[in-house]
Design a protein around this motif. Structure first.
Motif, PDB file in Angstrom:
ATOM      1  N   LEU A   1      -3.280 -11.769   4.544  1.00  0.00           N
ATOM      2  CA  LEU A   1      -2.450 -10.623   4.909  1.00  0.00           C
ATOM      3  C   LEU A   1      -3.450  -9.572   5.588  1.00  0.00           C
ATOM      4  O   LEU A   1      -3.205  -9.048   6.495  1.00  0.00           O
TER       5      LEU A   1
ATOM      6  N   THR B   1       2.981 -17.745   6.750  1.00  0.00           N
ATOM      7  CA  THR B   1       3.923 -17.970   5.491  1.00  0.00           C
ATOM      8  C   THR B   1       3.777 -19.619   5.436  1.00  0.00           C
ATOM      9  O   THR B   1       4.159 -19.834   4.083  1.00  0.00           O
TER      10      THR B   1
ATOM     11  N   TYR C   1       3.460 -14.652  11.681  1.00  0.00           N
ATOM     12  CA  TYR C   1       3.874 -14.291  10.275  1.00  0.00           C
ATOM     13  C   TYR C   1       4.502 -15.765   9.820  1.00  0.00           C
ATOM     14  O   TYR C   1       4.139 -16.298   8.958  1.00  0.00           O
TER      15      TYR C   1
END
Length: 87
Positions: free
Chosen positions: A12, A84, A80
């Motif tokens: 992150l 993930t 993203y």
């Protein structure tokens, strides 16, 4: 301090760093374009020409900025999703 696993937290932080750098680049590009527009408008005014297209230019810049923003948004979503899925 953080409830996130360190690997997720590091990922992150890296992604947010990339986002920040992209916004910095866009900000610098925007400043340079504004300076160039001002210089061109001043040159036109010095030559006695009217600046009727100034509003049109601003509209075109807004359209381009909006397009760039949507591209950035799509890029962030893709990054993203990819990050993930690895987690």
């Amino acid at each position: 301090d953080s409830k996130l696993p360190s690997a997720v937290r590091n990922t992150l932080l890296e992604l947010f760093g990339q986002i920040e750098r992209e916004f910095e680049n866009l900000y610098i590009e925007n400043l340079e374009l504004r300076r160039e527009i001002d210089t061109l408008n001043e040159r036109l005014a010095a030559e006695g020409q009217t600046i009727d297209g100034a509003e049109l230019s601003k509209g075109q810049l807004k359209t381009k900025a909006s397009h760039s923003t949507s591209q950035l948004s799509q890029k962030l979503k893709t990054t993203y999703k990819a990050s993930t899925s690895k987690v």
